[in-house]
Design a protein around this motif. Structure first.
Motif, short mmCIF file in Angstrom:
data_model
loop_
_atom_site.label_atom_id
_atom_site.label_comp_id
_atom_site.label_asym_id
_atom_site.label_seq_id
_atom_site.Cartn_x
_atom_site.Cartn_y
_atom_site.Cartn_z
N SER A 58 -9.81 -13.76 -3.39
CA SER A 58 -8.61 -13.17 -4.70
C SER A 58 -9.16 -11.95 -5.37
CB SER A 58 -8.10 -14.63 -5.00
OG SER A 58 -7.61 -15.05 -5.19
N PRO A 59 -10.16 -11.37 -4.69
CA PRO A 59 -11.19 -11.16 -4.02
C PRO A 59 -12.38 -11.54 -3.96
CG PRO A 59 -11.36 -9.06 -4.90
CD PRO A 59 -10.03 -9.99 -5.92
N THR A 94 -7.18 -7.35 -9.20
CA THR A 94 -8.39 -8.71 -10.06
C THR A 94 -9.15 -8.11 -11.30
OG1 THR A 94 -7.79 -10.22 -8.25
CG2 THR A 94 -9.95 -10.58 -10.04
N ILE A 100 -0.88 -10.56 -0.20
CA ILE A 100 -1.66 -9.36 0.00
C ILE A 100 -1.69 -8.95 1.39
CG2 ILE A 100 -4.33 -8.47 -0.48
CD1 ILE A 100 -2.44 -8.88 -2.90
N SER A 127 -9.73 -10.01 0.69
CA SER A 127 -8.62 -9.93 0.28
C SER A 127 -8.44 -11.36 0.62
CB SER A 127 -7.12 -9.50 0.98
OG SER A 127 -7.60 -8.05 0.63
N GLU A 128 -8.95 -12.34 1.42
CA GLU A 128 -8.56 -13.78 1.30
C GLU A 128 -9.72 -14.17 0.28
OE1 GLU A 128 -8.23 -11.49 5.37
OE2 GLU A 128 -9.06 -11.33 3.41
N ASN A 165 0.74 -1.25 -0.02
CA ASN A 165 0.08 0.42 -0.14
C ASN A 165 0.80 1.65 0.01
OD1 ASN A 165 -1.66 2.16 0.57
ND2 ASN A 165 -3.23 1.26 1.82
N THR A 171 -3.56 -7.30 4.13
CA THR A 171 -4.48 -6.97 4.31
C THR A 171 -4.75 -5.84 5.87
OG1 THR A 171 -4.93 -8.47 7.15
CG2 THR A 171 -5.63 -9.29 5.18
N SER A 172 -5.64 -5.14 5.50
CA SER A 172 -5.65 -3.60 6.23
C SER A 172 -5.80 -3.25 7.75
CB SER A 172 -6.73 -2.64 5.77
OG SER A 172 -8.19 -3.63 6.39
N HIS A 209 -3.96 -3.12 -4.78
CA HIS A 209 -4.72 -3.65 -3.67
C HIS A 209 -5.64 -4.60 -4.45
CE1 HIS A 209 -8.82 -3.71 -2.05
NE2 HIS A 209 -8.45 -3.12 -0.84
N CYS A 210 -6.14 -5.80 -4.24
CA CYS A 210 -6.66 -7.11 -3.89
C CYS A 210 -7.75 -6.79 -5.38
CB CYS A 210 -6.51 -8.16 -3.55
SG CYS A 210 -6.52 -9.60 -4.07
#
Length: 482
Positions: free
Chosen positions: A287-288, A193, A142, A284-285, A78, A144-145, A188-189
């Motif tokens: 992919s997303p 994607t 990725i 994100s988990e 990020n 996570t926030s 960001h995912c």
């Protein structure tokens, strides 16, 4: 088939990346090979982690594809993070090379993106992609926030990413003639994607934009005639306020994700621009993307049905009764392998073959999913559950309200009390008593906010998601007005 091999399926003369100097698929694959060669010369090999800290640009795409083609693991970072936060990810992921648009001094081998680009241009003989790898090898982390504690690295494979592209395109297919606006951050995912992988793996094109300024976004859409737009709710909110329908005549599809889309914003947008915003949901988990509204039938408030190939379940009593709220569980080829170096957190998130999202939701009779709230955001007042989104949706209907976030604060014997943080439209003043009377007609007494705080702006992350944690924790936001 590996990611870089998908690109070779498209005719080399077709445009892949639009902008001042369009880049064709043939040039894209060549640039990836050159970047791959330089990274290999730096010692990057199978399983190594390469950090990537850069805004949206063609070179971001080259670096990403080049890294995974070596069998290495890309770690997009990020661009809003501080030096210390970047340092944490470098250490946690064990990054060996950090490619960055900004100078950093870390424990990794730091390489400016401009230098990588210059060295790649001088390559005379490119090395081939790594052959000793599988689609189930981790190719990206990725992070996570980190809304609770330190950020965690979700381990995604090439199979995860490709599966999600295919799942999404079975509902909202990209055509080769499409030009996708890429204003969502590539790190960001959601942005990677939907705005990069989706068009490139389908032989379409994308237009990178490295700013969230609405005027520049509108200019890019008009100049490059983008046809598909993915944005987060705050940006749609800004487009409603700008109300320049003539700027978006080339667009055939608008999609929203990253946070809940307020119904008043969605309805007003459709009234102005003539097309609905198709709201979706992901994390994100996964992919997303997990779910999205189809064009044939979209429903306000809903995130649509699950994508084909993605199973969802509401963790509630069986047999499931439509409307019953429970945690949303997900499984499919798009679901991550787990969290990097966190076996206990991985086991907690991936239980009995299901990804536990932490989001509370329900399904209707048509299988459309409705996110009620994050389970961690739920407020308990005198033993009663209050879902912030329900309160927020009611407040959004009050004239003059621009944005709102509802959180719970400690409330003594009550457990918690409801607090609403509100941003008004320019020139509008909030009369709290009027809002209270308005809400009393729509919400049960225990759901009504006890405090109302007017702010100039709500705290948000780089994708536009409101940071409720900041509102809950910072004393700055506790100067409430009764």
């Amino acid at each position: 088939m590996f990611l870089e091999e998908y690109l070779a399926r498209t005719a080399p003369e077709r445009i892949a990346i639009r902008g001042a100097a369009p880049i064709r698929y043939g040039a894209l694959t060549e640039a990836i090979a050159r970047f791959r060669t330089v990274l290999a010369e730096l010692g990057v090999g199978k399983g190594d982690r390469v950090g990537l800290y850069a805004p949206n640009c063609a070179e971001f795409i080259y670096t990403y594809f080049a890294t995974v083609s070596l069998g290495a693991i890309i770690v997009p970072i990020n661009c809003m993070l501080t030096k210390d936060e970047v340092g944490y990810i470098v250490e946690d992921a064990g990054i060996s090379v950090l490619v960055s648009s900004t100078e950093f001094t870390t424990s990794a081998q730091d390489l400016l993106l401009a230098e990588l680009t210059e060295r790649a241009a001088a390559v005379t003989e490119c090395i081939p992609a790594e052959t000793e790898r599988t689609a189930d090898d981790v190719c990206t982390l990725i992070y996570t926030s980190g809304t609770t504690g330190r950020p965690k690295g979700a381990m995604l494979t090439q199979r995860n990413l490709v599966a999600n592209v295919e799942q999404f395109n079975r509902v909202l297919p990209h055509e080769p003639e499409d030009n996708v606006l890429c204003v969502l951050p590539m790190y960001h995912c959601f942005g990677w994607t939907t705005c990069v992988m989706n068009p490139l793996l389908r032989g379409a094109s994308l237009t990178p934009v490295a700013t969230f300024m609405p005027g520049e976004i509108l200019q890019a859409i008009a100049q490059y005639r983008t046809t598909v737009v993915f944005l987060v709710p705050p940006l749609y909110h800004l487009l409603v306020r700008l109300a320049k329908s003539e700027s978006l005549t080339s667009v055939r599809r608008f999609v929203s994700g990253g946070a809940s889309l307020p119904e008043p914003v969605a309805r007003k947008f459709e009234e102005i621009y003539g097309l609905p915003i198709l709201e979706g949901y992901g994390l994100s988990e996964a992919s997303p993307v997990v779910a999205v509204n189809p064009e044939a039938k979209h429903k306000y408030f809903s995130i649509g049905p699950a994508l084909p190939g993605v199973d969802i379940r509401i963790d509630a009593e069986e047999p499931y009764v439509a409307g019953t709220i429970g945690e949303l569980l997900v499984r499919g080829d798009n679901v991550m392998k787990g969290y990097w170096k966190l076996p206990e957190a991985s086991a907690e998130a991936l239980r009995d073959g299901w990804l536990h999202t932490g989001d509370l939701a329900y399904c209707d009779e048509d299988g459309y999913i409705y996110i009620v709230d994050r389970s961690k955001d739920m407020i308990i007042v005198n033993g009663e559950n209050v879902y912030p989104r329900e309160v927020e949706d009611a407040i959004y209907r009050f004239p003059g309200v621009s944005e709102v976030a509802v959180v719970g604060h400690p409330g003594g014997l009550r457990g918690q009390f409801v607090c609403a943080y509100i941003v008004m439209h320019e020139g509008q003043q909030l009369v709290v008593q009027d809002l209270r009377r308005f809400l009393a007609k729509q919400l049960a007494g225990f759901k009504l906010p006890r405090k109302y705080v007017v702010l100039d702006a709500l705290p948000k992350n780089s994708t536009g998601k409101i940071l409720k944690r900041v509102l809950q924790e910072s004393e700055t936001f506790r100067n409430e007005e009764e």
